[in-house]
Design an enzyme around this catalytic site. Structure first.
Site, short mmCIF file in Angstrom:
data_model
loop_
_atom_site.label_atom_id
_atom_site.label_comp_id
_atom_site.label_asym_id
_atom_site.label_seq_id
_atom_site.Cartn_x
_atom_site.Cartn_y
_atom_site.Cartn_z
N VAL A 27 0.81 -1.22 0.00
CA VAL A 27 0.00 0.00 0.00
C VAL A 27 0.84 1.26 0.00
O VAL A 27 0.31 2.36 -0.15
CB VAL A 27 -0.97 0.02 1.21
N SER A 29 5.23 2.84 -0.54
CA SER A 29 6.65 2.57 -0.70
C SER A 29 7.42 3.87 -0.67
O SER A 29 7.04 4.85 -1.31
CB SER A 29 6.90 1.84 -2.03
N ALA A 31 11.79 5.41 0.07
CA ALA A 31 13.17 5.00 -0.07
C ALA A 31 13.63 4.14 1.09
O ALA A 31 14.54 3.33 0.94
CB ALA A 31 14.05 6.24 -0.19
N ASP A 146 8.56 14.84 13.66
CA ASP A 146 8.00 14.90 12.31
C ASP A 146 6.48 14.91 12.36
O ASP A 146 5.81 14.16 11.64
CB ASP A 146 8.50 13.73 11.46
#
Length: 478
Positions: A27, A29, A31, A146
């Protein structure tokens, strides 16, 4: 002793995983990770399998989620698989959508005349859930680093959960916080055998300022501290544990979200990476790095290169998210670090000793300077048609001086949440049926960091004055 099995070329061939889970589809991808939707064979539960290709990111996410286990507004880690010769695979609850998708759908409703954006009662419920998730992190001295709408996942029932802890750090010194070198393996059911062959040493002492079921992990020491005491502890930590003469970078380890990411029209990932990578990775006992987070939600101290920051960087991000919930637009959608600072200053005015005593000590304060902003527009201009109470909430977070930013717990006590209209029940929240699908704005749905431009590219900013100084050079943007 038998030699370890060869490294699998695919998650589909790892016997310890496929014996317990049926992998249905990939679902997402990035790096540094791939996310799969899977079915647990024992009870048919749909889960997310997050295969993390970076050791540092996997370690941080597992450690943080173990500490925050059973927190209702943090994504659930059911178990994980990790051998020395394999990528870590985290088994997490599967959540189909996120707050970025909620904002995007509300914007569509507003534009189409279908009820108009996010109602006040609904807004309050979303904010309270975000505050709950941030509060439990901060009570355990975990800085997420983040926070952004696409890392705030949403269940079908409307429960919001903080996710993607690949950049998270624990900010307390050894002896006060979990100090084990590796995360402790566990499963949701402690009666079952562990998932991996090599058990890690436990990290079972975690601070918590509340005895409620929301916080912490087993073996807690409960510590109550005021805001002033927190800053004192953090200052002591910085002086003892942080080597300020080095700036060891975090590896570029974060995927966009645990199970989903949003195809936003103005997604910052389309033009910039979240943070820069360095081959050496990160030293847990070394300095923090300023290259964390996503630019639109990155605190000014990070943009000026600080490596001695605290939980307050999450509070700035939180303020940007609250403003975006109110207006359905990002507060500071910068196209580079310099543009980001310029946008912030156009609203808040110049950063100086008056607005933040001690700011001149920021590493890049004298390197990058801006002409004086004579008439900053103020946050009121960014939050048109919002109430004074809503503007006040954002102001308590989006301010230069980190010590002036309100904590999540302080915001919980605001009268705004106790006044009519009251926060709606979860059942009345508008929850998208799924993440907004891959459309022309986002062909792949997930963005690969390797193909993105650097945050440090100044080429698009026209004239600039570069002056040689005794310590290097200074860049001034008119």
């Amino acid at each position: 002793m038998d030699p370890p099995p060869p490294k699998s070329w695919s998650i589909h061939t790892r016997p310890e995983i496929i014996q317990k889970y049926e992998i249905l589809e990939r679902v997402g991808s990035g790096a540094y990770s791939d996310v799969y939707r899977a079915r647990r064979l024992s009870d048919n539960l749909i889960v997310a399998l997050k295969e993390v290709h970076d050791y540092q990111s996997a370690f941080r996410e597992i450690e943080a989620l173990q500490i925050l286990h059973n927190s209702p507004n943090v994504v659930v880690l059911h178990e994980y698989f990790w051998r020395e010769d394999e990528d870590a695979v985290l088994v997490m609850e599967f959540l189909k959508t996120d707050l970025a998708s909620v904002i995007k759908e509300a914007k569509k409703r507003e534009g189409g005349g279908g009820g108009g954006g996010i109602g006040v009662g609904e807004l309050k419920r979303w904010i309270l859930q975000i505050l709950s998730g941030v509060d439990v992190c901060h009570r355990n001295m975990i800085v997420h680093r983040d926070l952004k709408p696409s890392n705030l996942l949403v269940s079908d029932e409307g429960v919001l959960k903080l996710a993607d802890f690949g950049q998270a750090r624990i900010l307390l010194e050894s002896g006060y916080v979990a100090s084990g070198e590796n995360p402790q393996p566990y499963e949701e059911d402690p009666g079952e055998p562990l998932s991996q062959a090599d058990a890690f040493r436990p990290s079972d002492i975690t601070p918590d300022t509340d005895t409620s079921s929301q916080g912490g992990f087993r073996g807690q020491e409960h510590v109550t501290m005021s805001k002033e005491e927190y800053f004192k502890v953090l200052d002591e930590l910085k002086s003892k544990n942080l080597d300020k003469d080095t700036n060891v970078q975090d590896g570029d380890t974060s995927c966009l979200a645990t199970c989903t990411t949003s195809d936003r029209e103005d997604d910052p990932f389309k033009s910039s990476c979240s943070f820069e990578a360095e081959e050496a990775g990160d030293n847990r006992e070394g300095s923090l790095t300023s290259c964390v987070g996503t630019r639109w939600y990155r605190a000014p101290e990070l943009l000026y290169g600080s490596t001695s920051y605290g939980l307050e960087i999450d509070l700035w991000s939180l303020g940007c998210i609250l403003a975006e919930l109110c207006t359905l637009q990002p507060l500071f959608p910068g196209t580079s670090d310099i543009d980001q600072l310029s946008r912030i200053m156009s609203v808040l005015g110049n950063l100086n000793e008056e607005t933040w005593p001690g700011c001149v000590k920021l590493p890049d304060y004298r390197t990058i300077s801006f002409n004086k902003v004579e008439n900053p527009i103020g946050l009121e201009a960014c939050l048109l048609n919002r109430t004074a109470e809503e503007i006040s909430l954002v102001k308590k977070l989006v301010c230069y001086d980190p010590s002036r930013r309100a904590t999540a717990m302080e915001l919980f006590n605001e009268k705004y949440f106790k006044e009519e209209p009251l926060p709606v029940p979860l059942s009345e929240l508008h929850v998208p049926s799924s993440k907004n699908g891959q459309d022309e704005d986002s062909p792949g749905g997930w963005y690969d960091y390797d193909e993105m431009d650097s945050d440090s590219d100044f080429e698009d900013f026209g004239p600039m004055n570069v002056t040689t100084t005794s310590t290097g050079f200074s860049i001034e943007f008119p």
